[in-house]
Scaffold this motif. Structure first.
Motif, mmCIF file in Angstrom:
data_model
loop_
_atom_site.group_PDB
_atom_site.id
_atom_site.type_symbol
_atom_site.label_atom_id
_atom_site.label_comp_id
_atom_site.label_asym_id
_atom_site.label_seq_id
_atom_site.Cartn_x
_atom_site.Cartn_y
_atom_site.Cartn_z
ATOM 1 N N VAL A 182 7.775 4.993 5.708
ATOM 2 C CA VAL A 182 7.154 3.715 6.078
ATOM 3 C C VAL A 182 5.708 3.933 6.486
ATOM 4 O O VAL A 182 4.802 3.184 6.109
ATOM 5 C CB VAL A 182 7.950 3.031 7.221
ATOM 6 C CG1 VAL A 182 7.184 1.845 7.774
ATOM 7 C CG2 VAL A 182 9.318 2.587 6.723
ATOM 8 N N THR A 183 5.485 5.003 7.247
ATOM 9 C CA THR A 183 4.120 5.281 7.705
ATOM 10 C C THR A 183 3.195 5.571 6.519
ATOM 11 O O THR A 183 2.063 5.101 6.473
ATOM 12 C CB THR A 183 4.113 6.469 8.687
ATOM 13 O OG1 THR A 183 5.261 6.361 9.522
ATOM 14 C CG2 THR A 183 2.868 6.464 9.540
ATOM 15 N N TYR A 184 3.699 6.330 5.544
ATOM 16 C CA TYR A 184 2.919 6.579 4.325
ATOM 17 C C TYR A 184 2.584 5.270 3.613
ATOM 18 O O TYR A 184 1.476 5.063 3.140
ATOM 19 C CB TYR A 184 3.707 7.466 3.351
ATOM 20 C CG TYR A 184 3.424 8.943 3.503
ATOM 21 C CD1 TYR A 184 2.140 9.443 3.299
ATOM 22 C CD2 TYR A 184 4.435 9.839 3.816
ATOM 23 C CE1 TYR A 184 1.883 10.788 3.442
ATOM 24 C CE2 TYR A 184 4.179 11.194 3.962
ATOM 25 C CZ TYR A 184 2.900 11.664 3.762
ATOM 26 O OH TYR A 184 2.644 12.992 3.892
ATOM 27 N N PHE A 185 3.607 4.408 3.555
ATOM 28 C CA PHE A 185 3.427 3.128 2.858
ATOM 29 C C PHE A 185 2.336 2.291 3.522
ATOM 30 O O PHE A 185 1.455 1.750 2.863
ATOM 31 C CB PHE A 185 4.763 2.370 2.842
ATOM 32 C CG PHE A 185 4.744 1.109 2.022
ATOM 33 C CD1 PHE A 185 4.565 1.165 0.643
ATOM 34 C CD2 PHE A 185 4.918 -0.130 2.616
ATOM 35 C CE1 PHE A 185 4.548 0.007 -0.121
ATOM 36 C CE2 PHE A 185 4.903 -1.291 1.855
ATOM 37 C CZ PHE A 185 4.725 -1.213 0.485
ATOM 38 N N LEU A 186 2.391 2.235 4.863
ATOM 39 C CA LEU A 186 1.384 1.464 5.604
ATOM 40 C C LEU A 186 -0.009 2.054 5.402
ATOM 41 O O LEU A 186 -0.990 1.321 5.213
ATOM 42 C CB LEU A 186 1.729 1.438 7.098
ATOM 43 C CG LEU A 186 2.955 0.603 7.471
ATOM 44 C CD1 LEU A 186 3.254 0.740 8.961
ATOM 45 C CD2 LEU A 186 2.734 -0.871 7.121
ATOM 46 N N ALA A 187 -0.071 3.380 5.412
ATOM 47 C CA ALA A 187 -1.365 4.044 5.219
ATOM 48 C C ALA A 187 -1.918 3.720 3.838
ATOM 49 O O ALA A 187 -3.113 3.457 3.671
ATOM 50 C CB ALA A 187 -1.202 5.548 5.392
ATOM 51 N N MET A 188 -1.007 3.690 2.855
ATOM 52 C CA MET A 188 -1.427 3.394 1.484
ATOM 53 C C MET A 188 -1.963 1.959 1.379
ATOM 54 O O MET A 188 -3.003 1.720 0.787
ATOM 55 C CB MET A 188 -0.249 3.598 0.554
ATOM 56 C CG MET A 188 -0.627 3.648 -0.892
ATOM 57 S SD MET A 188 0.855 3.547 -1.877
ATOM 58 C CE MET A 188 1.374 1.903 -1.490
ATOM 59 N N LYS A 243 -1.719 9.619 8.518
ATOM 60 C CA LYS A 243 -1.283 9.553 7.117
ATOM 61 C C LYS A 243 -2.436 9.151 6.200
ATOM 62 O O LYS A 243 -2.506 9.590 5.062
ATOM 63 C CB LYS A 243 -0.122 8.556 6.963
ATOM 64 C CG LYS A 243 1.146 9.002 7.671
ATOM 65 C CD LYS A 243 1.676 10.315 7.086
ATOM 66 C CE LYS A 243 2.875 10.797 7.885
ATOM 67 N NZ LYS A 243 3.112 12.236 7.747
ATOM 68 N N ILE A 244 -3.326 8.306 6.716
ATOM 69 C CA ILE A 244 -4.517 7.946 5.931
ATOM 70 C C ILE A 244 -5.309 9.215 5.638
ATOM 71 O O ILE A 244 -5.751 9.465 4.514
ATOM 72 C CB ILE A 244 -5.393 6.919 6.688
ATOM 73 C CG1 ILE A 244 -4.716 5.556 6.671
ATOM 74 C CG2 ILE A 244 -6.790 6.829 6.097
ATOM 75 C CD1 ILE A 244 -5.440 4.496 7.463
ATOM 76 N N LYS A 245 -5.435 10.047 6.663
ATOM 77 C CA LYS A 245 -6.161 11.301 6.503
ATOM 78 C C LYS A 245 -5.491 12.154 5.419
ATOM 79 O O LYS A 245 -6.148 12.699 4.542
ATOM 80 C CB LYS A 245 -6.192 12.040 7.846
ATOM 81 C CG LYS A 245 -7.557 12.667 8.138
ATOM 82 C CD LYS A 245 -7.542 13.376 9.457
ATOM 83 C CE LYS A 245 -8.391 12.657 10.510
ATOM 84 N NZ LYS A 245 -8.232 13.250 11.838
ATOM 85 N N GLU A 246 -4.162 12.248 5.497
ATOM 86 C CA GLU A 246 -3.428 13.046 4.505
ATOM 87 C C GLU A 246 -3.627 12.506 3.090
ATOM 88 O O GLU A 246 -3.863 13.259 2.159
ATOM 89 C CB GLU A 246 -1.930 13.054 4.834
ATOM 90 C CG GLU A 246 -1.568 14.064 5.904
ATOM 91 C CD GLU A 246 -0.063 14.080 6.170
ATOM 92 O OE1 GLU A 246 0.702 13.943 5.197
ATOM 93 O OE2 GLU A 246 0.317 14.203 7.352
#
Lengths: 249, 182
Positions: free
Chosen positions: A212-218, A182-185
């Motif tokens: 949730v995964t997007y949130f953590l990546a953010m 998700k960080i990559k995205e």
């Protein structure tokens, strides 16, 4: 150089903790200099005795000795033993030709940076004599006034998104999303956008887990300073900005 | 036509933060005036500094990583210190300087690697340096635990009056000096 005297309520004597040495390497370097030893060929028996004598002296003076100092004493003794024993017995690191090698390299590296920090100090002292203008008169023009969000506001905003994203059925998902990916995205998204609405990021998320995964990546990107989160004022939409370093010319 | 040299002087005089050549160019180039090159701006700054030396004024322009700034000359520090009653607390401690030196020469670097070189725990010192904005996290190392990597910040260069890491004394020269001394 300073020594702090810390009285302990339940003990009749006084304990002193000493800040003179930055660590065991600092003490070793001091002893090498004091005993006029060759740093490239340190006589291990001599330095071990000097080091342990010094710790004993500190102990006699009721100076608290940090664990890392004791660890170094153990290292010195181990090296000394390896010198005394026939090489066939100490078979654990037989490939190292000189048992002192690692310690000497460490000590040289430490000495280099100790000297470098002294040089830095000289530079800092010179610069400290030159004064720029104090930051008082005019505010530099900023794009618009923004409030930085705190973590609680952010989590609150996020939980409202989660509430909307009700998963219709339960299913077991086998590690479908990971933060790395998700960080990559997100990095890809921000390579074409300078700023995004907080909500937009989660439009793409199909499930709560993905959100949730997007949130953590953010959060991860915010923590390393790649993204900044702002809100114009309370209850307005939250914006995510890409941090750009455009100060260089 | 307004003298661009004087405009640059006014900008540098009024700014608390260093100004980059790019920023100066953006400000002085109006729609109707012709474009000014970076080289021209740098040449004008050099001229200003030469004027200051010739006239013996109390300030000069220095260059740091973020750009140029006007500062007072060192010989006037004792009076300025009285004006602002500079406290000793702003000075960096030995452990801060040591950690900063390691980060400046070896950065980006993890805390564990700093600990190894110093032979002591650096968590507290790193927190202090982060708070003073002399270092910044630049990312994470791709190993187990993904530890944070630290490097010196632009403010570090302003604090020490340096343009880049190239202006730091060379480690090799430091080593030679040490060997000659012992």
């Amino acid at each position: 150089m300073q020594a702090k005297i810390l009285p302990k309520a339940n003990v009749s004597d006084y304990r002193i903790s000493i800040d003179v040495f930055e660590g065991p390497l600092d003490l070793l370097l001091y002893l090498v200099k004091k005993e006029e030893l060759n740093i490239y060929d340190i006589p291990i028996t001599k330095i071990t005795t000097a080091y342990i004598d010094y710790l004993q002296l500190m102990k006699n003076m009721n100076i608290e000795i940090a664990g890392e100092f004791i660890l170094m004493a153990a290292t010195l003794i181990r090296i000394k033993v390896r010198f005394l024993l026939p090489s066939s017995i100490s078979d654990d690191d037989r490939d190292e030709e000189d048992p002192r090698g690692k310690l000497i390299r460490q000590l040289l590296e430490y000495r280099r940076f100790k000297q470098a920090s002294a040089e830095l100090e000289v530079i800092a002292q010179r610069r400290a004599k030159e004064f720029g203008r104090p930051d008082i008169t005019y505010e530099e023009k900023k794009v618009e006034p923004l409030f930085e969000l705190n973590l609680f506001e952010l989590i609150e905003a996020f939980s409202s998104i989660l509430a909307k994203k009700k998963d219709t059925f339960l299913e077991i998902i086998a590690d479908e999303f990971n933060v790395q990916q998700k960080i990559k995205e997100l990095n890809e998204i921000f390579s074409t956008h300078d700023m995004l609405n907080f909500l937009d990021i989660f439009y793409k998320a199909q499930t709560r887990l993905e959100a949730v995964t997007y949130f953590l990546a953010m959060l991860e990107l915010v923590s390393i300073g790649a993204l900044h989160i702002y809100q114009d004022r309370n209850f307005e939409s939250i914006m995510i900005y890409k941090v750009t370093h455009d100060n260089d010319r | 036509m307004t003298d661009k040299k004087r405009v640059i002087e006014a900008l540098l005089f009024s700014s608390a933060a260093p100004l980059s050549v790019r920023r100066i160019r953006e400000i002085i180039d109006d729609k109707d005036s012709e474009g000014t090159t970076n080289e021209r701006i740098m040449a004008l700054i050099t001229q200003l500094n030469e004027d200051y030396t010739a006239y013996g004024v109390a300030f000069k322009i220095i260059e740091v990583k973020d750009g140029y700034m006007i500062v007072t000359r060192a010989q006037y520090s004792r009076w300025i210190k009285k004006l602002y009653t500079i406290t000793k607390a702003t000075k960096l401690s030995q452990s801060s300087l040591q950690t900063l030196a390691i980060i400046a020469y070896k950065g980006p670097i993890t805390r564990v690697d700093i600990d190894t070189i110093r032979g002591a725990n650096s968590a507290g010192v790193i927190a202090t340096l982060l708070k003073r904005e002399l270092i910044k996290p630049t990312g994470r190392l791709n190993v187990a635990g993904r530890p944070i990597l630290y490097d010196v910040s632009n403010n570090f260069f302003t604090y020490f009056g340096l343009k880049s890491k190239n202006e730091l004394p060379k480690l090799r020269e430091i080593e030679e000096m040490l060997n000659e001394a012992s």
